[in-house]
Design a protein around this motif. Structure first.
Motif, PDB file in Angstrom:
ATOM      1  N   ILE A 142       0.718  -1.304  -0.175  1.00 28.96           N
ATOM      2  CA  ILE A 142      -0.057  -0.076  -0.034  1.00 28.96           C
ATOM      3  C   ILE A 142       0.764   1.196   0.093  1.00 28.96           C
ATOM      4  CG2 ILE A 142      -1.586   1.470   1.612  1.00 28.96           C
ATOM      5  CD1 ILE A 142      -3.083  -0.963   2.057  1.00 28.96           C
ATOM      6  N   ARG A 143       1.969   1.297   0.677  1.00 21.62           N
ATOM      7  CA  ARG A 143       2.662   2.347   0.835  1.00 21.62           C
ATOM      8  C   ARG A 143       3.292   2.974  -0.653  1.00 21.62           C
ATOM      9  NH1 ARG A 143       5.212   5.068   4.894  1.00 21.62           N
ATOM     10  NH2 ARG A 143       3.079   5.700   5.525  1.00 21.62           N
ATOM     11  N   ASP A 144       3.444   1.885  -1.404  1.00 19.61           N
ATOM     12  CA  ASP A 144       4.016   2.048  -2.830  1.00 19.61           C
ATOM     13  C   ASP A 144       3.323   1.279  -3.616  1.00 19.61           C
ATOM     14  OD1 ASP A 144       5.079   3.293  -5.038  1.00 19.61           O
ATOM     15  OD2 ASP A 144       7.374   2.622  -4.472  1.00 19.61           O
ATOM     16  N   TRP A 145       2.292   1.463  -4.245  1.00 17.22           N
ATOM     17  CA  TRP A 145       1.459   0.361  -5.213  1.00 17.22           C
ATOM     18  C   TRP A 145       2.032   0.118  -6.342  1.00 17.22           C
ATOM     19  CZ3 TRP A 145      -1.097   1.376  -9.531  1.00 17.22           C
ATOM     20  CH2 TRP A 145      -1.200   2.771  -9.829  1.00 17.22           C
ATOM     21  N   GLY A 146       2.719   0.957  -6.774  1.00 18.34           N
ATOM     22  CA  GLY A 146       3.376   0.827  -8.045  1.00 18.34           C
ATOM     23  C   GLY A 146       4.331  -0.426  -8.186  1.00 18.34           C
ATOM     24  N   THR A 147       4.833  -0.784  -7.263  1.00 23.94           N
ATOM     25  CA  THR A 147       5.905  -2.085  -6.976  1.00 23.94           C
ATOM     26  C   THR A 147       5.358  -3.446  -6.583  1.00 23.94           C
ATOM     27  OG1 THR A 147       6.199  -1.798  -4.412  1.00 23.94           O
ATOM     28  CG2 THR A 147       7.794  -0.493  -6.133  1.00 23.94           C
ATOM     29  N   ALA A 148       3.721  -3.250  -6.681  1.00 28.39           N
ATOM     30  CA  ALA A 148       3.161  -4.585  -6.305  1.00 28.39           C
ATOM     31  C   ALA A 148       3.209  -5.508  -7.645  1.00 28.39           C
ATOM     32  CB  ALA A 148       1.812  -4.283  -6.073  1.00 28.39           C
ATOM     33  N   PRO A 149       3.395  -6.704  -7.340  1.00 30.86           N
ATOM     34  CA  PRO A 149       3.814  -7.478  -8.486  1.00 30.86           C
ATOM     35  C   PRO A 149       2.475  -7.784  -9.487  1.00 30.86           C
ATOM     36  CG  PRO A 149       3.558  -8.896  -6.684  1.00 30.86           C
ATOM     37  CD  PRO A 149       3.792  -7.743  -6.141  1.00 30.86           C
ATOM     38  N   TRP A 150       2.717  -7.779 -10.843  1.00 31.50           N
ATOM     39  CA  TRP A 150       1.565  -8.045 -11.460  1.00 31.50           C
ATOM     40  C   TRP A 150       0.812  -9.615 -11.341  1.00 31.50           C
ATOM     41  CZ3 TRP A 150      -0.680  -4.340 -14.419  1.00 31.50           C
ATOM     42  CH2 TRP A 150       0.110  -3.299 -14.634  1.00 31.50           C
ATOM     43  N   SER A 151      -0.348  -9.674 -11.406  1.00 31.51           N
ATOM     44  CA  SER A 151      -1.152 -11.089 -11.356  1.00 31.51           C
ATOM     45  C   SER A 151      -2.088 -11.156 -12.367  1.00 31.51           C
ATOM     46  CB  SER A 151      -1.692 -10.913 -10.145  1.00 31.51           C
ATOM     47  OG  SER A 151      -2.926 -10.086 -10.126  1.00 31.51           O
ATOM     48  N   GLY A 152      -1.705 -10.690 -13.436  1.00 31.04           N
ATOM     49  CA  GLY A 152      -2.857 -10.843 -14.699  1.00 31.04           C
ATOM     50  C   GLY A 152      -4.019 -10.871 -14.388  1.00 31.04           C
ATOM     51  N   LEU A 153      -4.979 -11.913 -14.728  1.00 28.26           N
ATOM     52  CA  LEU A 153      -6.364 -12.011 -14.623  1.00 28.26           C
ATOM     53  C   LEU A 153      -6.600 -12.714 -13.149  1.00 28.26           C
ATOM     54  CD1 LEU A 153      -7.440 -12.618 -18.283  1.00 28.26           C
ATOM     55  CD2 LEU A 153      -7.668 -10.708 -16.761  1.00 28.26           C
ATOM     56  N   ASP A 154      -5.742 -12.974 -12.446  1.00 24.32           N
ATOM     57  CA  ASP A 154      -5.897 -13.719 -11.103  1.00 24.32           C
ATOM     58  C   ASP A 154      -7.149 -12.965 -10.264  1.00 24.32           C
ATOM     59  OD1 ASP A 154      -3.983 -15.314 -11.892  1.00 24.32           O
ATOM     60  OD2 ASP A 154      -2.693 -15.056  -9.933  1.00 24.32           O
ATOM     61  N   ASN A 155      -6.955 -11.768 -10.202  1.00 25.81           N
ATOM     62  CA  ASN A 155      -8.169 -11.108  -9.236  1.00 25.81           C
ATOM     63  C   ASN A 155      -9.358 -11.314 -10.129  1.00 25.81           C
ATOM     64  OD1 ASN A 155      -6.437  -9.978  -7.074  1.00 25.81           O
ATOM     65  ND2 ASN A 155      -5.646  -8.375  -8.805  1.00 25.81           N
ATOM     66  N   TYR A 156      -9.473 -11.373 -11.112  1.00 24.00           N
ATOM     67  CA  TYR A 156     -10.814 -11.475 -11.972  1.00 24.00           C
ATOM     68  C   TYR A 156     -11.478 -12.822 -11.924  1.00 24.00           C
ATOM     69  CZ  TYR A 156     -10.468  -6.722 -13.817  1.00 24.00           C
ATOM     70  OH  TYR A 156     -10.436  -5.475 -14.026  1.00 24.00           O
ATOM     71  N   GLN A 157     -10.226 -13.718 -12.075  1.00 24.26           N
ATOM     72  CA  GLN A 157     -10.702 -15.253 -11.676  1.00 24.26           C
ATOM     73  C   GLN A 157     -11.179 -15.496 -10.543  1.00 24.26           C
ATOM     74  OE1 GLN A 157      -7.304 -17.260 -12.997  1.00 24.26           O
ATOM     75  NE2 GLN A 157      -7.893 -17.421 -15.073  1.00 24.26           N
ATOM     76  N   VAL A 158     -10.577 -14.978  -9.406  1.00 21.00           N
ATOM     77  CA  VAL A 158     -11.219 -15.200  -7.952  1.00 21.00           C
ATOM     78  C   VAL A 158     -12.502 -14.559  -7.868  1.00 21.00           C
ATOM     79  CG1 VAL A 158     -10.696 -14.492  -5.439  1.00 21.00           C
ATOM     80  CG2 VAL A 158      -8.759 -15.395  -7.057  1.00 21.00           C
ATOM     81  N   SER A 159     -12.727 -13.402  -8.502  1.00 23.13           N
ATOM     82  CA  SER A 159     -13.773 -12.693  -8.231  1.00 23.13           C
ATOM     83  C   SER A 159     -14.919 -13.540  -9.000  1.00 23.13           C
ATOM     84  CB  SER A 159     -13.891 -11.239  -8.755  1.00 23.13           C
ATOM     85  OG  SER A 159     -13.049 -10.412  -8.280  1.00 23.13           O
ATOM     86  N   VAL A 160     -14.821 -14.088 -10.213  1.00 19.64           N
ATOM     87  CA  VAL A 160     -15.914 -15.052 -10.889  1.00 19.64           C
ATOM     88  C   VAL A 160     -15.856 -16.337 -10.806  1.00 19.64           C
ATOM     89  CG1 VAL A 160     -16.156 -13.041 -12.512  1.00 19.64           C
ATOM     90  CG2 VAL A 160     -14.676 -15.014 -13.078  1.00 19.64           C
ATOM     91  N   ASP A 161     -14.984 -16.722  -9.761  1.00 15.15           N
ATOM     92  CA  ASP A 161     -15.051 -18.408  -9.719  1.00 15.15           C
ATOM     93  C   ASP A 161     -16.313 -18.526  -8.489  1.00 15.15           C
ATOM     94  OD1 ASP A 161     -14.768 -21.091  -9.138  1.00 15.15           O
ATOM     95  OD2 ASP A 161     -12.826 -20.836  -8.237  1.00 15.15           O
ATOM     96  N   PHE A 162     -17.289 -18.948  -9.034  1.00 14.27           N
ATOM     97  CA  PHE A 162     -18.631 -18.983  -8.094  1.00 14.27           C
ATOM     98  C   PHE A 162     -18.635 -20.072  -7.165  1.00 14.27           C
ATOM     99  CE2 PHE A 162     -20.465 -16.081 -11.744  1.00 14.27           C
ATOM    100  CZ  PHE A 162     -20.005 -15.082 -11.028  1.00 14.27           C
ATOM    101  N   ASP A 163     -17.785 -21.107  -7.473  1.00 13.10           N
ATOM    102  CA  ASP A 163     -17.539 -22.400  -6.589  1.00 13.10           C
ATOM    103  C   ASP A 163     -16.927 -21.845  -5.383  1.00 13.10           C
ATOM    104  OD1 ASP A 163     -19.157 -23.754  -8.277  1.00 13.10           O
ATOM    105  OD2 ASP A 163     -17.607 -24.442  -9.512  1.00 13.10           O
ATOM    106  N   ALA A 164     -15.972 -21.009  -5.514  1.00 13.11           N
ATOM    107  CA  ALA A 164     -15.009 -20.799  -4.428  1.00 13.11           C
ATOM    108  C   ALA A 164     -15.534 -19.597  -3.664  1.00 13.11           C
ATOM    109  CB  ALA A 164     -13.545 -20.375  -5.097  1.00 13.11           C
TER     110      ALA A 164
END
Lengths: 332, 279
Positions: free
Chosen positions: A73-95
């Motif tokens: 959070i202190r420097d959000w630019g350095t956060a690693p890329w995760s591709g579509l991971d966040n979207y996959q987690v959000s729409v994985d309706f079984d998890a």
């Protein structure tokens, strides 16, 4: 600013009087000024829109592709890329995460449709009933605007008090005075929380519909009613055949605005339930807030926001398309 | 023609029920604010066991209510003034001039109105934190930062309403002013603005109310010294007790200025909505 333009114009006039050919120069600068002016007037609004809406939106979209937890959070630019991971987690309706999001989305849809419908119905009925004058009309009109005028937190916190289990008015009336329930109910946790949220939302929202419909009623020409009365139409018929159809353009705007406000409402559920809403009343705004600021996963929260944005764009687009087509056919 | 009986009766019943529904929380707020703590901790009572104004005295010392009040006043006031001024210029440009990008601008402004605040909260939070870390400008937690965010809540709606309102002011009026030697800004300030006062008041009322009632950004973007009323009211719940009588008294105190102002200006709001939003 005013004086410069004025003097430029008077200058232009004198030049033109002396020699028509020489008028071109100053005239052109005058026109350039005119063309530049609208942009100059828009500049402050544009800058603010950029700073507080457009740039954050772009950053939000970028964030949704990053693994953005509290460590970055202190420097959000350095956060690693995760591709579509966040979207996959959000729409994985079984998890769990996706399932909770889907649930929250469905709750929000049901809540919004009910709330908008009731607000429209009550607002329209009140506006029509109060169309002609009777004693106490002015006073009632002022009273009806009070829920709209009250600050959200002050009004909703009063409802929180009324919905308290041990010392609230609602349980006192339903249980102690009317004996409708076996034992005092919980209103701010469990399934009842949906009813509580809906009640507060309708209480707060219907005066806006009332205001808009009242304004719309003023635009209906009185001759329409007179002609209908001559043709022998009763009052109820006049309402059904003249008032409601004439309100259609007003209603189209009203319903869209009510839908967006209710769907996006954060203040009401947040004051009513706090940072974590009960499952039955888990509106999407609070859900995303909770995913971001309580579990500190800004990446997933952003992905959910982007999905929500896409949904709202599609709904609004389809709605505008349908209503404008509807209006066109009505005109023909 | 007199309305039929069925209409009159259904109107009486409907309006009576609706008035009850509307006024119930108002009654609870007023009556509970005059009760001793024992009355609001036990079973609900319609009437206080004894009338007391004690809650109205205690609210100022239980939490720093005066400070929250001042914070809210500064934030909402500044946001309103800036929002109205900026919206007047922008709406005038859109209403009176043809220029490239006009459609793009209006559509963008309108569409930001439909996005949930939560969408902007996360990025703005990070932007403010990062600006603070790299430049030392404290936007996060400051009143200035909050004013900036509130400005844009009301800005899209204000611009939209004012475009509609300015469109309803006849062009002949400001064209006459231009012929008489006013500059475009002179025409705006001397002719269009005075003719559009109801719309401008409506927009100002709306902007002030939105800022005064906002909870989401206030709860994330403020600290102990800049906290607004929206967040500060939660301070009346302690681990030992919830001072409901004080909460109700404080709610009433923070509501009265807004509600009074709103009811005084509601004529303008209705007029403004008629011209701006309905037509």
């Amino acid at each position: 600013m005013t004086t410069t333009t004025a003097s430029a114009e008077s200058g232009e006039r004198t030049v033109r009087k002396n020699s028509p050919g020489a008028a071109r120069g100053p005239r052109r600068t005058g026109r350039i000024k005119r063309i530049g002016l609208p942009y100059l007037l828009l500049l402050p609004a544009l800058l603010l829109e950029l700073l507080v809406h457009l740039v954050p939106m772009v950053i939000g979209i970028v964030m949704s592709f990053k693994e953005l937890t509290q460590f970055y959070i202190r420097d959000w630019g350095t956060a690693p890329w995760s591709g579509l991971d966040n979207y996959q987690v959000s729409v994985d309706f079984d998890a769990p995460v996706g399932e909770a999001l889907l649930h929250s989305f469905l709750v929000t849809i049901a809540f919004t449709l009910l709330s908008v419908g009731l607000c429209w119905l009550i607002g329209t009925a009140a506006a029509i009933y109060m169309q002609d004058t009777f004693r106490g009309r002015g006073l009632l009109r002022a009273l009806f605007l009070v829920p709209y005028a009250l600050p959200v937190y002050a009004a909703v916190i009063t409802w929180v008090f009324m919905f308290q289990h041990d010392n609230g008015l609602v349980n006192h009336v339903l249980h102690d005075q009317l004996h409708l329930t076996d034992k005092p109910s919980f209103w701010l946790i469990g399934d009842n929380s949906f009813v509580a949220l809906l009640t507060v939302s309708v209480w707060k929202g219907w005066p806006f519909a009332f205001l808009i419909v009242m304004a719309g009623l003023q635009n209906i020409p009185g001759e329409l009613y007179e002609a209908a009365a001559l043709d022998g139409a009763g009052l109820w018929q006049q309402i059904r055949r003249i008032t409601l159809p004439s309100l259609r353009p007003v209603n189209q705007v009203l319903v869209l605005v009510l839908f967006l406000w209710t769907f996006n409402d954060f203040n009401t559920p947040y004051v009513l339930f706090g940072r974590t809403a009960p499952e039955a009343a888990d509106l999407i705004s609070v859900h995303i807030y909770q995913a971001s600021f309580v579990t500190w996963n800004f990446g997933t929260g952003s992905a959910m926001s982007v999905l929500l944005l896409l949904f709202l764009l599609v709904v609004t687009g389809v709605y505008l398309l349908l209503t404008s087509r509807g209006r066109k056919t009505a005109d023909v | 023609m007199a309305p039929p009986r069925s209409f009159l009766w259904s109107r009486r019943i409907f309006l009576t029920l609706l008035t009850g529904f509307v006024l119930l929380p108002v009654y609870v707020m007023v009556s509970s604010s005059l009760k001793p703590l024992a009355d609001v901790s036990g079973k609900f009572r319609w009437l206080p066991s004894s009338l007391t104004i004690r809650p109205y005295i205690d609210i100022w010392s239980t939490v720093p209510l005066a400070r929250y009040f001042v914070n809210s006043l500064i934030v909402a006031g500044a946001a309103t003034v800036c929002s109205v001024v900026i919206a007047v210029f922008a709406a005038y440009a859109v209403s009176r001039y043809d220029f490239r990008g006009k459609r793009v601008f209006t559509v963008t402004v309108l569409s930001t109105q439909m996005f949930p605040g939560i969408l902007f909260l996360l990025p703005l939070f990070l932007i403010y934190v990062n600006i603070g870390n790299s430049t030392g400008i404290a936007l996060f937690g400051s009143r200035g930062g909050l004013i900036l965010t509130y400005l844009t809540f009301s800005l899209p709606f204000s611009i939209w309403m004012l475009i509609g309102y300015f469109d309803s002011v006849p062009r002949d009026l400001d064209e006459a002013a231009l012929v008489d030697g006013c500059g475009p800004l002179g025409a705006l300030l001397r002719v269009v603005v005075p003719a559009a006062i109801p719309g401008i008041v409506a927009v100002a009322v709306y902007a002030f109310m939105t800022a005064w009632g906002e909870v989401l950004f206030a709860s994330v973007m403020t600290n102990d010294t800049t906290r607004t009323l929206a967040v500060g009211l939660q301070g009346y719940s302690t681990l030992n007790n919830v001072y409901w009588n004080q909460i109700m008294a404080a709610s009433l105190v923070v509501s009265v200025p807004v509600v009074a102002g709103f009811l005084l200006l509601q004529r303008y709001l209705v007029a403004g909505l008629t011209a701006g939003a309905v037509k």
